[in-house]
Write a protein that holds these residues in place. Structure first.
Motif, PDB file in Angstrom:
ATOM      1  N   ILE A 117       0.860  -1.184   0.000  1.00 24.12           N
ATOM      2  CA  ILE A 117       0.000   0.000   0.000  1.00 24.12           C
ATOM      3  C   ILE A 117       0.894   1.231   0.000  1.00 24.12           C
ATOM      4  N   ALA A 118       0.700   2.073  -0.994  1.00 27.06           N
ATOM      5  CA  ALA A 118       1.546   3.262  -1.151  1.00 27.06           C
ATOM      6  C   ALA A 118       1.011   4.407  -0.300  1.00 27.06           C
ATOM      7  N   ALA A 119       1.913   5.310   0.034  1.00 23.11           N
ATOM      8  CA  ALA A 119       1.526   6.518   0.758  1.00 23.11           C
ATOM      9  C   ALA A 119       0.763   7.450  -0.169  1.00 23.11           C
ATOM     10  N   GLU A 120      -0.001   8.343   0.411  1.00 24.99           N
ATOM     11  CA  GLU A 120      -0.813   9.266  -0.373  1.00 24.99           C
ATOM     12  C   GLU A 120       0.081  10.175  -1.213  1.00 24.99           C
ATOM     13  N   GLY A 121      -0.325  10.346  -2.479  1.00 23.73           N
ATOM     14  CA  GLY A 121       0.419  11.209  -3.383  1.00 23.73           C
ATOM     15  C   GLY A 121       1.611  10.557  -4.048  1.00 23.73           C
ATOM     16  N   THR A 122       1.773   9.245  -3.903  1.00 18.42           N
ATOM     17  CA  THR A 122       2.919   8.547  -4.500  1.00 18.42           C
ATOM     18  C   THR A 122       2.693   8.329  -5.990  1.00 18.42           C
ATOM     19  N   ASP A 123       3.755   8.483  -6.765  1.00 19.67           N
ATOM     20  CA  ASP A 123       3.718   8.185  -8.200  1.00 19.67           C
ATOM     21  C   ASP A 123       3.744   6.669  -8.357  1.00 19.67           C
ATOM     22  N   MET A 124       2.577   6.076  -8.696  1.00 18.79           N
ATOM     23  CA  MET A 124       2.464   4.622  -8.715  1.00 18.79           C
ATOM     24  C   MET A 124       3.326   3.959  -9.797  1.00 18.79           C
ATOM     25  N   PRO A 125       3.391   4.466 -11.029  1.00 16.21           N
ATOM     26  CA  PRO A 125       4.296   3.833 -12.001  1.00 16.21           C
ATOM     27  C   PRO A 125       5.750   3.839 -11.537  1.00 16.21           C
ATOM     28  N   ALA A 126       6.203   4.938 -10.933  1.00 13.86           N
ATOM     29  CA  ALA A 126       7.579   4.979 -10.432  1.00 13.86           C
ATOM     30  C   ALA A 126       7.773   4.018  -9.274  1.00 13.86           C
ATOM     31  N   LEU A 127       6.759   3.872  -8.415  1.00 12.97           N
ATOM     32  CA  LEU A 127       6.868   2.934  -7.301  1.00 12.97           C
ATOM     33  C   LEU A 127       6.961   1.498  -7.802  1.00 12.97           C
ATOM     34  N   ARG A 128       6.199   1.175  -8.836  1.00 16.04           N
ATOM     35  CA  ARG A 128       6.268  -0.184  -9.390  1.00 16.04           C
ATOM     36  C   ARG A 128       7.670  -0.474  -9.930  1.00 16.04           C
ATOM     37  N   GLU A 129       8.294   0.524 -10.532  1.00 14.39           N
ATOM     38  CA  GLU A 129       9.650   0.328 -11.027  1.00 14.39           C
ATOM     39  C   GLU A 129      10.622   0.082  -9.869  1.00 14.39           C
ATOM     40  N   ARG A 130      10.464   0.802  -8.774  1.00 12.59           N
ATOM     41  CA  ARG A 130      11.331   0.577  -7.611  1.00 12.59           C
ATOM     42  C   ARG A 130      11.087  -0.801  -7.010  1.00 12.59           C
ATOM     43  N   ILE A 131       9.837  -1.229  -7.004  1.00  9.99           N
ATOM     44  CA  ILE A 131       9.525  -2.566  -6.479  1.00  9.99           C
ATOM     45  C   ILE A 131      10.159  -3.635  -7.357  1.00  9.99           C
ATOM     46  N   ARG A 132      10.106  -3.447  -8.676  1.00 15.20           N
ATOM     47  CA  ARG A 132      10.704  -4.434  -9.581  1.00 15.20           C
ATOM     48  C   ARG A 132      12.218  -4.504  -9.394  1.00 15.20           C
ATOM     49  N   SER A 133      12.854  -3.376  -9.145  1.00 12.11           N
ATOM     50  CA  SER A 133      14.304  -3.384  -8.942  1.00 12.11           C
ATOM     51  C   SER A 133      14.665  -4.160  -7.680  1.00 12.11           C
ATOM     52  N   VAL A 134      13.856  -4.050  -6.635  1.00 11.94           N
ATOM     53  CA  VAL A 134      14.096  -4.818  -5.419  1.00 11.94           C
ATOM     54  C   VAL A 134      13.788  -6.292  -5.648  1.00 11.94           C
ATOM     55  N   THR A 297       2.555 -14.407 -19.384  1.00  8.29           N
ATOM     56  CA  THR A 297       2.031 -13.104 -18.994  1.00  8.29           C
ATOM     57  C   THR A 297       3.075 -12.030 -19.233  1.00  8.29           C
ATOM     58  N   VAL A 298       2.704 -11.027 -20.017  1.00  5.34           N
ATOM     59  CA  VAL A 298       3.580  -9.905 -20.333  1.00  5.34           C
ATOM     60  C   VAL A 298       3.031  -8.670 -19.619  1.00  5.34           C
ATOM     61  N   THR A 299       3.830  -8.082 -18.746  1.00  2.80           N
ATOM     62  CA  THR A 299       3.423  -6.883 -18.008  1.00  2.80           C
ATOM     63  C   THR A 299       4.063  -5.654 -18.650  1.00  2.80           C
ATOM     64  N   PRO A 300       3.244  -4.744 -19.229  1.00  2.00           N
ATOM     65  CA  PRO A 300       3.818  -3.534 -19.832  1.00  2.00           C
ATOM     66  C   PRO A 300       4.305  -2.566 -18.756  1.00  2.00           C
ATOM     67  N   ASP A 301       5.331  -1.809 -19.087  1.00  2.00           N
ATOM     68  CA  ASP A 301       5.819  -0.782 -18.170  1.00  2.00           C
ATOM     69  C   ASP A 301       5.467   0.613 -18.644  1.00  2.00           C
ATOM     70  N   ALA A 302       4.618   0.724 -19.659  1.00  2.00           N
ATOM     71  CA  ALA A 302       4.235   2.014 -20.207  1.00  2.00           C
ATOM     72  C   ALA A 302       2.715   2.083 -20.317  1.00  2.00           C
ATOM     73  N   ALA A 303       2.217   3.303 -20.536  1.00  6.74           N
ATOM     74  CA  ALA A 303       0.778   3.492 -20.671  1.00  6.74           C
ATOM     75  C   ALA A 303       0.255   2.995 -22.009  1.00  6.74           C
ATOM     76  N   ASP A 304       1.144   2.850 -22.992  1.00  6.22           N
ATOM     77  CA  ASP A 304       0.714   2.417 -24.326  1.00  6.22           C
ATOM     78  C   ASP A 304       0.599   0.893 -24.351  1.00  6.22           C
ATOM     79  N   VAL A 305      -0.459   0.376 -23.737  1.00  8.54           N
ATOM     80  CA  VAL A 305      -0.664  -1.071 -23.723  1.00  8.54           C
ATOM     81  C   VAL A 305      -0.943  -1.577 -25.127  1.00  8.54           C
ATOM     82  N   GLY A 306      -1.677  -0.782 -25.922  1.00 10.23           N
ATOM     83  CA  GLY A 306      -1.969  -1.198 -27.288  1.00 10.23           C
ATOM     84  C   GLY A 306      -0.706  -1.332 -28.124  1.00 10.23           C
TER      85      GLY A 306
END
Length: 528
Positions: A117-134, A297-306
């Protein structure tokens, strides 16, 4: 004339003097809009504003519960230290059978699930990238999912093959083909690693000669390996289950081979009637229509899913799978295709219904076609606004396109209706257009501006977590209104002049007079 009409009149007169040049320019603008469509990012619903990220961790098959607990505690501590993380929860399940608790068995190979659960106001795409690096440095295979809401968008590739070996080979080929593509964050497959099993292969003929069946041998081995329920008793008002356990259950393969089986000729070791060995067995088996299946399963890292879906489909088209294996794209890619197709059909039906209404209103089959020119030019502004803001094109945007079909035509109806009234009073097509367009300029601009300003808060994302639907919709409607309003005031009068002017000139040459004169002749005939 006020200042607004004085500024519009020269533009209108200049365009009416060069109609074909104006129409050619409009066609170029429309063609450029269509050419810009591939530049727009597409997705299904986009980021829904949820602040939860789901993870799953797969350790090696047969991992003990203690091993899983250690791995969960280690990864949880790493995740809690990340910037923007508020709370981390972990769920560990051994997956072991019930008798393991009695016999001290350990291996379960269960999945560890995490909720971040992210803190309020967190940039969720950037947080997902940090989680993937860990997660890359943690034990086992870790999958980082999208948020728990509707905005998640994984691309699933369904792989089918007639045999397990062919399925393994085909799945590995698909994983290699899509790994490293632009916009792909991670690639996982549903083929879990094999887990160690003890296999007891009974010699049926030999067992039958000794008076034993395969089922009987299986039952005796099960009784010796795990507790057997024998009943229940009432003890001090509570129901207590009774289990019968072996005094010394087999703990190794050799002890299991020496397990004595009762036969009419006396007890015999299990090894005399069966082969005991350790094998690697699948954790799970999935089938579809009788064929072995697996999911990549392919997880995109960008908004352009199409765009990522198109790259995945292109990679699969160039992939040759042997042994009758097949691979097809599904998941959010299928959802996007189906949703866009259905909404496109709905837009065509909406245009048809608007045309029918206008035919009944104007008592003409031709003029409604002229009014519908506002619809494609509304798409021009919608496309331009999507490119400027960078908001992906999704289901909400397509709903905005549906709204535009009815909104933008109203301005054209207001304009042409007054032009027809002036023509009924005896004005020529050109004079009626100039007078009608000037007088309708202010109400058209006022209604368009009122709608645009009313949608600005939605377009700015001020609607909270519902912004993932309202923002794309508002952006499309605002862009469509701007372009359709400006081009309707210029292109529609020119198109009307070309078509109705030609009809008027033909009637004058035929001697049938102008429209007002014909109405007067009909009135006189009716009076007589």
């Amino acid at each position: 004339p006020d200042r607004l009409r004085r500024g519009y009149r020269p533009i209108l007169m200049r365009t009416l003097r060069h109609p074909w040049l104006v129409l050619a320019g409009a066609a170029v603008i429309l063609g450029a809009s269509v050419a810009a469509l591939p530049l727009i990012a597409t997705n299904f619903l986009g980021d829904d504003g949820q602040t939860t990220v789901q993870l799953s961790q797969e350790l090696e098959p047969g991992a003990s519960l203690d091993t899983q607990l250690d791995a969960a505690e280690s990864l949880t501590a790493e995740l809690e230290r990340l910037e923007g993380v508020d709370t981390v929860s972990a769920t560990v399940s051994s997956g072991a059978s019930q008798f393991a608790a009695f016999t001290g068995g350990g291996g379960g190979g269960g999945r560890i699930s995490y909720g971040v659960i992210a803190a309020e106001g967190t940039d969720m795409p950037a947080l997902r990238e940090r989680i993937r690096s860990v997660a890359d440095g943690a034990a086992g295979e870790i999958t980082v999912g999208q948020s728990a809401g509707l905005g998640g968008g994984d691309i699933d590739i369904d792989v089918q093959a007639p045999t397990p070996d062919a399925l393994d080979a085909a799945t590995a080929s698909v994983v290699d083909a899509v790994t490293g593509l632009d916009g792909v964050a991670q690639v996982t497959d549903s083929l879990e690693g094999a887990q160690p099993l003890v296999q007891v292969a009974v010699d049926r003929d030999l067992a039958a000669s000794l008076g034993l069946s395969e089922a009987a041998v299986s039952g005796l081995v099960a009784q010796a390996m795990q507790p057997t329920p024998v009943g229940e008793i009432q003890l001090e008002g509570s129901l207590v289950r009774i289990w019968l356990d072996a005094i010394a259950p087999a703990g190794t393969l050799d002890e299991l081979r020496e397990l004595e089986l009762p036969t009419p000729t006396g007890p015999l070791p299990l090894a005399d009637v069966a082969e005991v060995s350790e094998v690697q067995g699948p954790v799970s088996i999935a089938t579809s229509d009788g064929a072995r299946t697996a999911t990549v399963t392919v997880t995109p890292d960008a908004a352009d899913v199409g765009g990522v879906s198109g790259g995945v489909a292109q990679a699969l088209d160039g992939l040759e799978l042997a042994d009758g294996a097949t691979a097809s794209v599904g998941g959010v890619a299928t959802q996007i295709t189906d949703a866009f197709t259905q909404l496109g059909i709905a837009a065509l039906i909406a245009v048809l219904l608007v045309y029918v209404v206008m035919v009944a209103t104007f008592k003409s089959l031709l003029q409604p076609f002229l009014l519908l020119v506002s619809v494609p030019f509304a798409a021009t502004g919608a496309i331009a606004m999507q490119l400027i803001t960078g908001v992906p094109l999704g289901v909400a945007s397509m709903v905005g396109v549906l709204m535009l079909v009815g909104i933008v035509v109203t301005n054209a109806i207001v304009l042409i209706d007054l032009v027809n009234q002036y023509r009924d009073r005896g004005l020529s097509v050109r004079d009626a257009l100039v007078e009608g367009a000037e007088r309708r300029l202010r109400p058209i601009l006022m209604t368009a501006a009122a709608t645009i300003f009313a949608l600005i808060p939605m377009a700015a994302g001020l609607t909270g977590q519902g912004g993932f639907i309202s923002q794309p919709l508002a952006i499309v409607v605002i862009g469509g209104l701007i372009s359709s309003t400006l081009l309707t005031l210029v292109v529609l009068p020119v198109l009307y002049l070309v078509v109705e002017g030609a009809i008027e000139r033909r009637r004058v040459r035929a001697g049938t007079g102008t429209r007002a004169e014909r109405r007067g002749e009909l009135a006189e005939a009716s009076a007589r």
